[in-house]
Design an enzyme around this catalytic site. Structure first.
Site, PDB file in Angstrom:
ATOM      1  N   TYR A  38     -24.676   7.859 -78.756  1.00 49.66           N
ATOM      2  CA  TYR A  38     -23.404   8.409 -79.278  1.00 49.66           C
ATOM      3  C   TYR A  38     -22.647   7.343 -80.074  1.00 49.66           C
ATOM      4  O   TYR A  38     -21.677   6.750 -79.571  1.00 49.66           O
ATOM      5  CB  TYR A  38     -22.533   8.916 -78.129  1.00 49.66           C
ATOM      6  CG  TYR A  38     -23.217   9.877 -77.180  1.00 49.66           C
ATOM      7  CD1 TYR A  38     -23.866  11.026 -77.652  1.00 49.66           C
ATOM      8  CD2 TYR A  38     -23.208   9.651 -75.807  1.00 49.66           C
ATOM      9  CE1 TYR A  38     -24.488  11.906 -76.775  1.00 49.66           C
ATOM     10  CE2 TYR A  38     -23.819  10.534 -74.927  1.00 49.66           C
ATOM     11  CZ  TYR A  38     -24.464  11.654 -75.423  1.00 49.66           C
ATOM     12  OH  TYR A  38     -25.074  12.519 -74.546  1.00 49.66           O
ATOM     13  N   TRP A  42     -15.749   9.758 -79.593  1.00 51.24           N
ATOM     14  CA  TRP A  42     -15.531  11.103 -79.052  1.00 51.24           C
ATOM     15  C   TRP A  42     -14.117  11.167 -78.467  1.00 51.24           C
ATOM     16  O   TRP A  42     -13.603  10.178 -77.934  1.00 51.24           O
ATOM     17  CB  TRP A  42     -16.545  11.416 -77.953  1.00 51.24           C
ATOM     18  CG  TRP A  42     -17.747  12.162 -78.452  1.00 51.24           C
ATOM     19  CD1 TRP A  42     -17.997  13.489 -78.308  1.00 51.24           C
ATOM     20  CD2 TRP A  42     -18.878  11.634 -79.168  1.00 51.24           C
ATOM     21  NE1 TRP A  42     -19.200  13.816 -78.897  1.00 51.24           N
ATOM     22  CE2 TRP A  42     -19.760  12.712 -79.429  1.00 51.24           C
ATOM     23  CE3 TRP A  42     -19.234  10.358 -79.629  1.00 51.24           C
ATOM     24  CZ2 TRP A  42     -20.962  12.549 -80.120  1.00 51.24           C
ATOM     25  CZ3 TRP A  42     -20.412  10.186 -80.310  1.00 51.24           C
ATOM     26  CH2 TRP A  42     -21.262  11.280 -80.551  1.00 51.24           C
ATOM     27  N   TRP A  44     -12.435  12.888 -75.785  1.00 49.76           N
ATOM     28  CA  TRP A  44     -12.017  12.586 -74.399  1.00 49.76           C
ATOM     29  C   TRP A  44     -12.596  11.268 -73.920  1.00 49.76           C
ATOM     30  O   TRP A  44     -11.991  10.588 -73.107  1.00 49.76           O
ATOM     31  CB  TRP A  44     -12.190  13.767 -73.451  1.00 49.76           C
ATOM     32  CG  TRP A  44     -13.543  14.255 -73.011  1.00 49.76           C
ATOM     33  CD1 TRP A  44     -14.711  14.244 -73.694  1.00 49.76           C
ATOM     34  CD2 TRP A  44     -13.816  14.869 -71.731  1.00 49.76           C
ATOM     35  NE1 TRP A  44     -15.700  14.828 -72.949  1.00 49.76           N
ATOM     36  CE2 TRP A  44     -15.183  15.216 -71.739  1.00 49.76           C
ATOM     37  CE3 TRP A  44     -13.055  15.160 -70.615  1.00 49.76           C
ATOM     38  CZ2 TRP A  44     -15.795  15.851 -70.656  1.00 49.76           C
ATOM     39  CZ3 TRP A  44     -13.672  15.794 -69.533  1.00 49.76           C
ATOM     40  CH2 TRP A  44     -15.021  16.125 -69.548  1.00 49.76           C
ATOM     41  N   TYR A  90     -26.692  10.082 -86.272  1.00 50.56           N
ATOM     42  CA  TYR A  90     -26.334  11.081 -85.273  1.00 50.56           C
ATOM     43  C   TYR A  90     -26.303  12.485 -85.888  1.00 50.56           C
ATOM     44  O   TYR A  90     -25.861  12.677 -87.008  1.00 50.56           O
ATOM     45  CB  TYR A  90     -24.968  10.754 -84.651  1.00 50.56           C
ATOM     46  CG  TYR A  90     -24.528  11.788 -83.651  1.00 50.56           C
ATOM     47  CD1 TYR A  90     -25.006  11.774 -82.347  1.00 50.56           C
ATOM     48  CD2 TYR A  90     -23.664  12.812 -84.031  1.00 50.56           C
ATOM     49  CE1 TYR A  90     -24.623  12.736 -81.436  1.00 50.56           C
ATOM     50  CE2 TYR A  90     -23.267  13.792 -83.126  1.00 50.56           C
ATOM     51  CZ  TYR A  90     -23.760  13.744 -81.832  1.00 50.56           C
ATOM     52  OH  TYR A  90     -23.376  14.705 -80.946  1.00 50.56           O
ATOM     53  N   GLN A 117     -11.905  18.822 -77.564  1.00 53.85           N
ATOM     54  CA  GLN A 117     -12.385  18.553 -76.194  1.00 53.85           C
ATOM     55  C   GLN A 117     -11.197  18.576 -75.231  1.00 53.85           C
ATOM     56  O   GLN A 117     -10.050  18.654 -75.674  1.00 53.85           O
ATOM     57  CB  GLN A 117     -13.077  17.177 -76.145  1.00 53.85           C
ATOM     58  CG  GLN A 117     -14.545  17.206 -76.568  1.00 53.85           C
ATOM     59  CD  GLN A 117     -15.237  15.875 -76.369  1.00 53.85           C
ATOM     60  OE1 GLN A 117     -14.626  14.821 -76.502  1.00 53.85           O
ATOM     61  NE2 GLN A 117     -16.536  15.920 -76.068  1.00 53.85           N
ATOM     62  N   ASP A 184     -21.424  20.263 -72.032  1.00 56.21           N
ATOM     63  CA  ASP A 184     -22.164  20.999 -73.055  1.00 56.21           C
ATOM     64  C   ASP A 184     -23.047  22.146 -72.577  1.00 56.21           C
ATOM     65  O   ASP A 184     -22.896  23.264 -73.019  1.00 56.21           O
ATOM     66  CB  ASP A 184     -23.027  20.014 -73.854  1.00 56.21           C
ATOM     67  CG  ASP A 184     -22.187  18.917 -74.483  1.00 56.21           C
ATOM     68  OD1 ASP A 184     -20.990  18.801 -74.134  1.00 56.21           O
ATOM     69  OD2 ASP A 184     -22.717  18.180 -75.330  1.00 56.21           O
ATOM     70  N   ARG A 219     -32.354  17.152 -71.168  1.00 61.93           N
ATOM     71  CA  ARG A 219     -31.455  17.566 -72.253  1.00 61.93           C
ATOM     72  C   ARG A 219     -31.514  19.078 -72.472  1.00 61.93           C
ATOM     73  O   ARG A 219     -32.410  19.753 -71.989  1.00 61.93           O
ATOM     74  CB  ARG A 219     -31.843  16.832 -73.557  1.00 61.93           C
ATOM     75  CG  ARG A 219     -31.989  15.331 -73.403  1.00 61.93           C
ATOM     76  CD  ARG A 219     -30.746  14.638 -72.881  1.00 61.93           C
ATOM     77  NE  ARG A 219     -29.663  14.546 -73.829  1.00 61.93           N
ATOM     78  CZ  ARG A 219     -28.578  13.759 -73.662  1.00 61.93           C
ATOM     79  NH1 ARG A 219     -28.452  13.007 -72.586  1.00 61.93           N
ATOM     80  NH2 ARG A 219     -27.623  13.741 -74.555  1.00 61.93           N
ATOM     81  N   TYR A 376     -28.790  17.219 -67.403  1.00 60.15           N
ATOM     82  CA  TYR A 376     -27.520  17.023 -68.112  1.00 60.15           C
ATOM     83  C   TYR A 376     -26.340  17.582 -67.305  1.00 60.15           C
ATOM     84  O   TYR A 376     -26.030  17.054 -66.240  1.00 60.15           O
ATOM     85  CB  TYR A 376     -27.665  17.686 -69.484  1.00 60.15           C
ATOM     86  CG  TYR A 376     -26.906  17.051 -70.619  1.00 60.15           C
ATOM     87  CD1 TYR A 376     -26.685  15.680 -70.702  1.00 60.15           C
ATOM     88  CD2 TYR A 376     -26.406  17.842 -71.661  1.00 60.15           C
ATOM     89  CE1 TYR A 376     -25.992  15.130 -71.784  1.00 60.15           C
ATOM     90  CE2 TYR A 376     -25.728  17.302 -72.741  1.00 60.15           C
ATOM     91  CZ  TYR A 376     -25.520  15.948 -72.788  1.00 60.15           C
ATOM     92  OH  TYR A 376     -24.844  15.423 -73.860  1.00 60.15           O
ATOM     93  N   GLU A 420     -24.716   7.244 -68.087  1.00 59.54           N
ATOM     94  CA  GLU A 420     -23.982   8.446 -68.491  1.00 59.54           C
ATOM     95  C   GLU A 420     -23.868   9.427 -67.312  1.00 59.54           C
ATOM     96  O   GLU A 420     -22.817   9.974 -67.039  1.00 59.54           O
ATOM     97  CB  GLU A 420     -24.748   9.088 -69.660  1.00 59.54           C
ATOM     98  CG  GLU A 420     -24.057  10.250 -70.326  1.00 59.54           C
ATOM     99  CD  GLU A 420     -24.900  10.857 -71.440  1.00 59.54           C
ATOM    100  OE1 GLU A 420     -26.091  10.478 -71.583  1.00 59.54           O
ATOM    101  OE2 GLU A 420     -24.377  11.711 -72.176  1.00 59.54           O
ATOM    102  N   GLN A 435     -22.814   3.393 -71.033  1.00 57.46           N
ATOM    103  CA  GLN A 435     -21.918   4.442 -71.540  1.00 57.46           C
ATOM    104  C   GLN A 435     -20.475   3.936 -71.379  1.00 57.46           C
ATOM    105  O   GLN A 435     -20.068   3.519 -70.286  1.00 57.46           O
ATOM    106  CB  GLN A 435     -22.165   5.718 -70.731  1.00 57.46           C
ATOM    107  CG  GLN A 435     -21.284   6.890 -71.086  1.00 57.46           C
ATOM    108  CD  GLN A 435     -21.874   7.809 -72.162  1.00 57.46           C
ATOM    109  OE1 GLN A 435     -23.034   7.647 -72.554  1.00 57.46           O
ATOM    110  NE2 GLN A 435     -21.069   8.743 -72.630  1.00 57.46           N
TER     111      GLN A 435
HETATM  112  C1  9YW Z   1     -22.881  15.229 -77.863  1.00 54.54           C
HETATM  113  C2  9YW Z   1     -19.964  11.510 -75.560  1.00 54.54           C
HETATM  114  C3  9YW Z   1     -20.202  12.992 -75.345  1.00 54.54           C
HETATM  115  C4  9YW Z   1     -19.191  13.574 -74.344  1.00 54.54           C
HETATM  116  C5  9YW Z   1     -19.555  14.993 -73.944  1.00 54.54           C
HETATM  117  C6  9YW Z   1     -20.985  15.026 -73.461  1.00 54.54           C
HETATM  118  C7  9YW Z   1     -21.903  14.460 -74.521  1.00 54.54           C
HETATM  119  C8  9YW Z   1     -23.083  15.113 -76.419  1.00 54.54           C
HETATM  120  O1  9YW Z   1     -21.528  13.145 -74.858  1.00 54.54           O
HETATM  121  O2  9YW Z   1     -21.885  15.253 -75.661  1.00 54.54           O
HETATM  122  O3  9YW Z   1     -23.855  14.966 -78.594  1.00 54.54           O
HETATM  123  O4  9YW Z   1     -21.777  15.563 -78.286  1.00 54.54           O
HETATM  124  O5  9YW Z   1     -21.379  16.310 -73.104  1.00 54.54           O
HETATM  125  O6  9YW Z   1     -18.668  15.439 -72.961  1.00 54.54           O
HETATM  126  O7  9YW Z   1     -17.904  13.535 -74.867  1.00 54.54           O
HETATM  127  O8  9YW Z   1     -19.993  10.820 -74.353  1.00 54.54           O
END
Ligand code: 9YW
Length: 447
Positions: A38, A42, A44, A90, A117, A184, A219, A376, A420, A435
């Site tokens: 990641y 992001w 949150w 990404y 989020q 997710d 995943r 996940y 994670e 993470q």
């Molecule tokens: C994605 C970053 C994000 C989190 C999400 C989690 C995951 C995957 O990773 O998302 O590719 O967006 O589900 O809550 O914010 O840690």
């Protein structure tokens, strides 16, 4: 080994390593959610990370949220990803979202995603202020100087959610994509997604997660992913217009966890407003009250958990996930109902399950049919989630409920990879290592 049994210097070692994780993931302007998997900011995650940073350098904590605020939409929405322009691997990336291309509400720069989020940000700011006070006058001055600007951003964000995600004043936040829940592929969303048709003209894509995490079983499946991207495509074609999505979007579900977060965060924001002498205290307190009531009213008598509702069918989503404990985040249950919910949390369906390696909160009940321990959000325990429950329970004056979770979480984290998520029956670290929000959780629990 359990951290609670370790000599103090081992705890200090974990602190040093958590701090090193945040430093290593820091690009200079933002902290990547995870080093490889990641590589952007992001929403949150940034809030949780800012709490970790506040233990190390309050100014850096403020800067982290400022970076996120730069991605804020004209509507007030804080997007779920603010993209690092230097990172192109990404997926789905900024071109796929195409936000500024289809709506003037999105900033042209930085580029962002078009969904949001859970609104944990005001809670993070409340905590940053408290941590600065613990640190001394220089830290307080730094955070105080920053606070009025941050407050205006947060107010716009909360007003967006109240206006666009609960126009009927039900006290429940509606989400337009499962990713907006932050959880997710939670089985909470299986029902609503089962009705999403994969677009016949879905543009081709390459996933990133299954290339970084080699074990594909952890995943989401390909069909799940096709559906996620079909909903993204639908939102883009609707110009990210919330009214259009409310009218015709395929995925429209109330999120009880996000609603509880909004209730608690509104309370925190009301406190910040009061400290600033701002005029919106009563408005924010009313939001807190409304969403607290909405969450409490979502409790299912049979399961003993609060449930989401599919707004397209009106059906409650009857799955035993950690989100069902949402009332414990924000309060609102009567005394007897809260007592029953705490008993459920401690029972064999949850943290008292005899197979658990650590008595932390798994994402799905190990006793549920849907439980899959490596998949996940379908079973693994996410340190950030248990930390958030610990934090909110302590904030609400329930240290008795928080204390065993806190101890168990420290034991889970002692393995030291800042994973994670974990396989809850074995404790095995899974997903990304290092993470950022897991490192932030460790810092906040240990310092
Ligand atoms: C994605 C970053 C994000 C989190 C999400 C989690 C995951 C995957 O990773 O998302 O590719 O967006 O589900 O809550 O914010 O840690």
């Amino acid at each position: 080994t359990a951290v609670s049994d370790l000599p103090v210097h081992r705890g200090a070692d974990l602190v040093a390593r958590a701090a090193a994780v945040l430093r290593a993931n820091d690009t200079g302007v933002m902290v990547r959610a995870a080093p490889t998997l990641y590589p952007h900011q992001w929403s949150w995650d940034a809030a949780f990370v800012s709490v970790g940073l506040a233990h190390l350098d309050p100014g850096r904590a403020c800067a982290e949220l400022d970076h996120l605020f730069r991605g804020q939409w004209r509507t007030g929405m804080l997007p779920h990803i603010v993209f690092d322009p230097g990172e192109t691997t990404y997926s789905p990336g900024p071109d796929r979202w195409g936000c500024a291309e289809v709506t003037d509400d999105a900033p042209a720069a930085p580029r962002t995603s078009g969904i949001c989020q859970p609104p944990v940000h005001a809670l993070a700011v409340e905590r940053i202020v408290a941590l600065a006070e613990r640190r001394g006058p220089a830290a307080v001055a730094r955070v105080r100087a920053w606070l009025p600007g941050a407050y205006r951003r947060l107010l716009a964000w909360h007003r967006y959610l109240v206006r666009e995600r609960d126009p009927l004043r039900t006290g429940l936040v509606a989400i337009h994509h499962g990713w907006e829940s932050g959880m997710d592929n939670s089985p909470r969303w299986d029902g609503p997604y089962s009705r999403i048709a994969v677009l016949p003209d879905l543009p081709p894509y390459r996933r990133r997660d299954t290339r970084v995490v080699r074990d594909a079983a952890q995943r989401p499946t390909q069909l799940e992913y096709d559906r996620y991207l079909s909903v993204v495509e639908e939102l883009r074609r609707a110009g990210y217009d919330d009214a259009r999505t409310r009218a015709t979007g395929g995925f429209l579900v109330t999120d009880v966890f996000a609603s509880a977060v909004l209730a608690a965060a509104s309370e925190a924001l009301a406190g910040i407003a009061r400290s600033l002498g701002a005029g919106e205290v009563a408005e924010l307190e009313e939001h807190a009250e409304r969403f607290r009531a909405g969450v409490a009213g979502s409790e299912d008598a049979e399961l003993g958990l609060a449930l989401d509702t599919d707004l397209r069918t009106g059906a409650p989503l009857r799955v035993e996930t950690v989100a069902g404990f949402a009332p414990l985040l924000c309060g609102g249950l009567r005394t007897a109902a809260e007592r029953d919910m705490v008993a459920l949390l401690r029972s064999e369906r949850w943290t008292g399950h005899p197979g658990l390696r650590h008595a932390v909160l798994p994402s799905t009940s190990p006793a549920a049919r849907e439980f899959r321990p490596r998949a996940y959000w379908r079973g693994p325990s996410w340190p950030v989630v248990t930390w958030f429950f610990v934090w909110m329970l302590e904030r609400r004056g329930r240290p008795d409920v928080a204390a065993p979770l806190r101890r168990a979480l420290l034991d889970e984290l002692a393995e030291g990879s800042f994973a994670e998520y974990h396989e809850p029956l074995t404790g095995e670290p899974l997903g990304s290592a290092a993470q950022s929000w897991t490192a932030a959780a460790a810092l906040d629990l240990l310092l």
